[in-house]
Design a protein around this motif. Structure first.
Motif: not given
Length: 302
Positions: A141, A68, A62, A114, A137-138, A185-186, A134, A190, A64
């Protein structure tokens, strides 16, 4: 021009923003904005090809930087509530790949990620806090997701994916996948865009929503409580997500809707989801503008 600050500004609070004293239209606008933007970003990812090298898949989970940025500037709680719901509605449900109650697992995990990440950014101009947000979040999850996968194999409701010749490689694969997600992603999608976007929008996005910019280092509405009960609730929520994951693993998921419109109609069907997200966002913006105009007419907004 007077330089006297209001009480809320001296306290660093966001006058009229999300949180305990938030107005409902502002909270709903933040919720719909995060839902539509995150949903649209996931639709874009549907056309981005994944690359697999052996057992390892390199893909963008996704964007991020979208949730964020919103969580760091406005209300972490309402963004955390809206973003994962946007993925479910505009990507999973409208594209015909809805897993029913099993979707709750992903919703809870992304909500926690988040909410916590947005709450640790006390200063929207702090590059260190943005970078950490950032990664959180990754990290949150994907860590919860990896634990669920390992637990499924351990309990025996799902077969492990082994590397040929390495029968004990499931931990290695989960760790490798976790690292790939953090980097792609991060960091790439992100931290790097967020490091530019959040400071750039700081003080510009909030007035559009009728909010005061967050004052660095001060409490703000919508942040995660710094209390033991919140940690306990977060742990219970994480455990709750496991339950929904196991329901899917043992074929007890309810409300499944999987006509797979993308296979039936091709990538052109993505425009349905994108159009729905744009329409929902446009309606919300119009209603919010009408609300602000009426409030301004009564002198309630400055």
């Amino acid at each position: 021009m007077s330089t006297t600050l209001g009480t809320d500004e001296r306290r660093g609070e966001l006058r009229g923003t999300g949180g305990a004293g938030a107005s409902t239209p502002q909270n709903l606008m933040i919720f719909v904005l995060s839902m539509a933007l995150f949903g649209l970003s996931n639709i874009i990812l549907e056309v981005v090809p994944d690359v697999s090298i052996g057992p390892v898949e390199f893909s963008v989970s996704y964007f991020v930087f979208i949730p964020l940025t919103l969580a760091a500037l406005v209300s972490p709680f309402w963004v955390a509530l809206g973003a994962p719901l946007g993925e479910i509605v505009f990507t999973d449900l409208l594209m015909g790949d809805f897993s029913g109650l099993a979707e709750v697992e992903g919703f809870i995990q992304m909500f926690l990620a988040i909410f916590v990440a947005g709450s640790i950014i006390r200063n929207p101009r702090s590059r260190g806090q943005i970078f950490l947000g950032a990664l959180l979040i990754v990290g949150i999850d994907k860590f919860l997701s990896a634990v669920v996968d390992l637990a499924k194999v351990w309990i025996g409701v799902e077969d492990a994916e082994f590397v040929e010749g390495l029968p004990q490689s499931i931990l290695f694969l989960e760790s490798l996948g976790f690292g790939v997600d953090v980097i792609i992603s991060g960091i790439l999608f992100g931290a790097i865009p967020a490091l530019w976007l959040i400071p750039e929008l700081y003080g510009r996005l909030e007035p559009l929503l009728g909010l005061q910019p967050r004052e660095p280092g001060k409490p703000f509405p919508g942040e995660a409580p710094k209390a033991f009960w919140f940690v306990a609730v977060a742990v219970l929520a994480g455990l709750g997500s496991f339950v929904f994951a196991f329901l899917e693993a043992v074929d007890l998921s309810f409300g499944v809707f999987e006509p797979d419109f993308l296979d039936a109609y091709g990538d052109v069907f993505l425009w349905v989801g994108a159009g729905a997200a744009v329409v929902v966002l446009a309606i919300a913006v119009i209603l919010f503008a009408v609300w602000r105009k009426r409030r301004a007419g009564r002198g309630d907004l400055r």
